[in-house]
Scaffold this active site. Structure first.
Site, PDB file in Angstrom:
ATOM      1  N   LYS A   1      36.058  25.447  41.627  1.00  0.00           N
ATOM      2  CA  LYS A   1      37.032  24.948  40.638  1.00  0.00           C
ATOM      3  C   LYS A   1      36.762  23.469  40.358  1.00  0.00           C
ATOM      4  O   LYS A   1      36.828  23.011  39.217  1.00  0.00           O
ATOM      5  CB  LYS A   1      38.464  25.165  41.147  1.00  0.00           C
ATOM      6  CG  LYS A   1      38.916  26.620  41.036  1.00  0.00           C
ATOM      7  CD  LYS A   1      40.360  26.817  41.469  1.00  0.00           C
ATOM      8  CE  LYS A   1      40.821  28.250  41.209  1.00  0.00           C
ATOM      9  NZ  LYS A   1      42.213  28.513  41.597  1.00  0.00           N
TER      10      LYS A   1
ATOM     11  N   THR B   1      44.166  40.397  31.309  1.00  0.00           N
ATOM     12  CA  THR B   1      44.629  41.636  31.938  1.00  0.00           C
ATOM     13  C   THR B   1      44.858  41.451  33.437  1.00  0.00           C
ATOM     14  O   THR B   1      45.208  42.394  34.139  1.00  0.00           O
ATOM     15  CB  THR B   1      43.599  42.772  31.756  1.00  0.00           C
ATOM     16  OG1 THR B   1      42.342  42.320  32.270  1.00  0.00           O
ATOM     17  CG2 THR B   1      43.448  43.154  30.298  1.00  0.00           C
TER      18      THR B   1
ATOM     19  N   ARG C   1      36.552  42.843  29.143  1.00  0.00           N
ATOM     20  CA  ARG C   1      35.233  43.465  29.328  1.00  0.00           C
ATOM     21  C   ARG C   1      35.237  44.897  28.807  1.00  0.00           C
ATOM     22  O   ARG C   1      34.258  45.368  28.277  1.00  0.00           O
ATOM     23  CB  ARG C   1      34.846  43.409  30.797  1.00  0.00           C
ATOM     24  CG  ARG C   1      34.572  41.978  31.217  1.00  0.00           C
ATOM     25  CD  ARG C   1      34.099  41.882  32.618  1.00  0.00           C
ATOM     26  NE  ARG C   1      35.183  42.019  33.578  1.00  0.00           N
ATOM     27  CZ  ARG C   1      35.044  41.819  34.877  1.00  0.00           C
ATOM     28  NH1 ARG C   1      33.869  41.484  35.356  1.00  0.00           N
ATOM     29  NH2 ARG C   1      36.081  41.942  35.686  1.00  0.00           N
TER      30      ARG C   1
HETATM   31  N1  LIG Z   1      48.923  29.818  43.157  1.00  0.00           N
HETATM   32  C1  LIG Z   1      48.879  31.044  43.633  1.00  0.00           C
HETATM   33  O1  LIG Z   1      49.750  31.467  44.417  1.00  0.00           O
HETATM   34  C2  LIG Z   1      47.773  31.955  43.177  1.00  0.00           C
HETATM   35  C3  LIG Z   1      47.766  33.279  43.590  1.00  0.00           C
HETATM   36  C4  LIG Z   1      46.750  34.115  43.103  1.00  0.00           C
HETATM   37  C5  LIG Z   1      45.770  33.621  42.244  1.00  0.00           C
HETATM   38  N2  LIG Z   1      45.803  32.323  41.887  1.00  0.00           N
HETATM   39  C6  LIG Z   1      44.774  31.785  40.950  1.00  0.00           C
HETATM   40  O2  LIG Z   1      45.006  32.354  39.663  1.00  0.00           O
HETATM   41  C7  LIG Z   1      43.755  32.528  38.979  1.00  0.00           C
HETATM   42  C8  LIG Z   1      43.659  33.969  38.472  1.00  0.00           C
HETATM   43  O3  LIG Z   1      43.772  34.851  39.560  1.00  0.00           O
HETATM   44  P1  LIG Z   1      44.436  36.292  39.404  1.00  0.00           P
HETATM   45  O4  LIG Z   1      44.805  36.742  40.774  1.00  0.00           O
HETATM   46  O5  LIG Z   1      45.456  36.285  38.328  1.00  0.00           O
HETATM   47  O6  LIG Z   1      43.154  37.143  38.932  1.00  0.00           O
HETATM   48  P2  LIG Z   1      43.055  38.706  38.706  1.00  0.00           P
HETATM   49  O7  LIG Z   1      44.376  39.374  38.757  1.00  0.00           O
HETATM   50  O8  LIG Z   1      42.014  39.218  39.647  1.00  0.00           O
HETATM   51  O9  LIG Z   1      42.528  38.812  37.207  1.00  0.00           O
HETATM   52  C9  LIG Z   1      41.288  38.287  36.817  1.00  0.00           C
HETATM   53  C10 LIG Z   1      41.073  38.531  35.343  1.00  0.00           C
HETATM   54  O10 LIG Z   1      39.793  37.976  34.995  1.00  0.00           O
HETATM   55  C11 LIG Z   1      39.068  38.972  34.260  1.00  0.00           C
HETATM   56  N3  LIG Z   1      37.623  38.761  34.481  1.00  0.00           N
HETATM   57  C12 LIG Z   1      36.958  38.720  35.656  1.00  0.00           C
HETATM   58  N4  LIG Z   1      35.648  38.505  35.440  1.00  0.00           N
HETATM   59  C13 LIG Z   1      35.481  38.408  34.090  1.00  0.00           C
HETATM   60  C14 LIG Z   1      34.364  38.204  33.242  1.00  0.00           C
HETATM   61  N5  LIG Z   1      33.124  38.059  33.736  1.00  0.00           N
HETATM   62  N6  LIG Z   1      34.558  38.154  31.905  1.00  0.00           N
HETATM   63  C15 LIG Z   1      35.796  38.318  31.383  1.00  0.00           C
HETATM   64  N7  LIG Z   1      36.911  38.516  32.141  1.00  0.00           N
HETATM   65  C16 LIG Z   1      36.754  38.565  33.467  1.00  0.00           C
HETATM   66  C17 LIG Z   1      39.553  40.293  34.820  1.00  0.00           C
HETATM   67  O11 LIG Z   1      39.253  41.317  33.893  1.00  0.00           O
HETATM   68  P3  LIG Z   1      39.129  42.855  34.265  1.00  0.00           P
HETATM   69  O12 LIG Z   1      40.444  43.438  33.857  1.00  0.00           O
HETATM   70  O13 LIG Z   1      38.006  43.313  33.417  1.00  0.00           O
HETATM   71  O14 LIG Z   1      38.835  42.942  35.727  1.00  0.00           O
HETATM   72  C18 LIG Z   1      41.041  40.005  34.933  1.00  0.00           C
HETATM   73  O15 LIG Z   1      41.668  40.139  33.679  1.00  0.00           O
HETATM   74  C19 LIG Z   1      42.658  32.151  39.977  1.00  0.00           C
HETATM   75  O16 LIG Z   1      42.222  30.835  39.695  1.00  0.00           O
HETATM   76  C20 LIG Z   1      43.356  32.176  41.320  1.00  0.00           C
HETATM   77  O17 LIG Z   1      42.798  31.278  42.255  1.00  0.00           O
HETATM   78  C21 LIG Z   1      46.782  31.489  42.320  1.00  0.00           C
END
Ligand SMILES: NC(=O)c1ccc[n+]([C@@H]2O[C@H](COP(=O)([O-])OP(=O)(O)OC[C@H]3O[C@@H](n4cnc5c(N)ncnc54)[C@H](OP(=O)(O)O)[C@@H]3O)[C@@H](O)[C@H]2O)c1
Length: 309
Positions: free
Chosen positions: A135, A14, A37
């Site tokens: 990581k 999500t 969750r």
């Molecule tokens: N390369 C880039 O430009 C870039 C940019 C941003 C991020 N990233 C990387 O992409 C990855 C994901 O980041 P994102 O920004 O996509 O994250 P995000 O939008 O914050 O989403 C995190 C997801 O993890 C779930 N989650 C968090 N804690 C959890 C738990 N204890 N159990 C089960 N699910 C859990 C959240 O669920 P809920 O819906 O319940 O909160 C949500 O679905 C990270 O490694 C980040 O470093 C890279």
């Protein structure tokens, strides 16, 4: 007979990149599961998202990375686990490794990476230590476990670094003035979220990518900040007023900006000033996505910018 497609569990489905992973998994024909969750969240946008996934055939499982029982039960239903969790849950991914060891049936684990190659860069700012070092330690646990893995080194997300020309407080490329980080000549790698998700899902049943780093490095998307701005200027047919923030000035901004706003500046420094995405060569442990999957018609940065003209 065609080989059956692996069943995929996406933990973090999500979230920002997770949503693209779920859609790509469905599109490429994988039986797709997400661990959430809260299956009925109070946030209407998230509730609608989960409903739209269910309508597309996604199986929604309730659970938490920190809840061993739910994790093991979810892993028992699938072949492949992709995690796209954020924040504190990045460290908790070792619990996914433990659960996968318990089930003994996981054919591939793709942990939450989707960014820089954290083992081939120097961390310049304390603010990046937490996530980069975590990581890295999760990688070590996965390798020790013997569970087949793929680490996806995706470059910067277009929605973070191209749609705004890597500037603050804008949601589309600015038309009047732009800030350039550093001298604007350091090469970065910038990919759309759809392409990152597509390559990730393509890799899960591909033995060439088992126990490898999957780098997504399209040549046309290996561009400096200055080149991205120049592409945009050409499209709108006029030059922007530029404010150049030198390497030293950006360092000072990072030191003086409070957490967590300093994270984005530190990442900009890493990719647009130091060149952490491009200043190392690929070796035997690395594979490159556009070479492996020439059938994927990825979006170039130039094409991506067209939507904003
Ligand atoms: N390369 C880039 O430009 C870039 C940019 C941003 C991020 N990233 C990387 O992409 C990855 C994901 O980041 P994102 O920004 O996509 O994250 P995000 O939008 O914050 O989403 C995190 C997801 O993890 C779930 N989650 C968090 N804690 C959890 C738990 N204890 N159990 C089960 N699910 C859990 C959240 O669920 P809920 O819906 O319940 O909160 C949500 O679905 C990270 O490694 C980040 O470093 C890279």
């Amino acid at each position: 007979m065609a080989e059956s497609k692996s069943k995929v569990l996406i933990i973090g489905g999500t979230g920002y990149i997770g949503t693209y992973l779920v859609r790509a998994s469905i599109k490429l024909g994988h039986p797709t599961f997400i661990l959430v969750r809260s299956p009925t969240p109070s946030d209407p946008a998230k509730a609608n998202l989960i409903k739209s996934f269910q309508d597309s055939g996604v199986t929604v499982l309730k659970g938490d990375v920190d809840d061993r029982e739910s994790l093991v039960a979810a892993l028992r239903q699938v072949d492949v686990v992709i995690s796209s969790v954020n924040g504190e849950a990045v460290a908790s991914q070792v619990k996914i490794v433990e659960a996968a060891k318990e089930t003994g049936t996981i054919k591939r684990f793709i942990p939450s990476e989707f960014g820089n190659e954290v083992d081939r860069l120097e961390i310049d700012f304390k603010v990046l230590e937490g996530v980069f070092q975590t990581k890295s330690s999760v990688r070590r646990e996965i390798k020790k476990s013997g569970i087949p893995y793929t680490f996806v080194i995706s470059g910067g997300f277009a929605g973070y670094f191209v749609s705004n020309l890597a500037n603050d407080n804008v949601s589309s490329p600015p038309r009047d003035k732009v800030t350039i980080w550093g001298d604007g000549t350091t090469k970065a790698i910038l990919n759309t979220e759809e392409d990152i998700a597509t390559y990730t899902i393509k890799s899960i049943d591909d033995p060439r990518v088992a126990n490898k780093f999957l780098h997504i490095r399209p040549k046309e998307n290996t561009l400096s900040h200055g080149e991205v701005v120049a592409l945009w200027e050409k499209k709108i047919d006029h030059n922007l007023e530029k404010t150049v923030v030198s390497k030293e000035e950006l360092r000072k901004i990072i030191e003086e900006t409070p957490f967590p706003a300093n994270i984005l500046h530190a990442i900009r420094y890493s990719i647009f000033v130091k060149g952490d995405q491009t200043n190392f060569q690929l070796d035997d442990n690395d594979v490159e996505a556009t070479e492996l999957y020439p059938d994927v018609h990825y979006t170039t940065v130039s094409t991506y910018l067209d939507q904003f003209v």
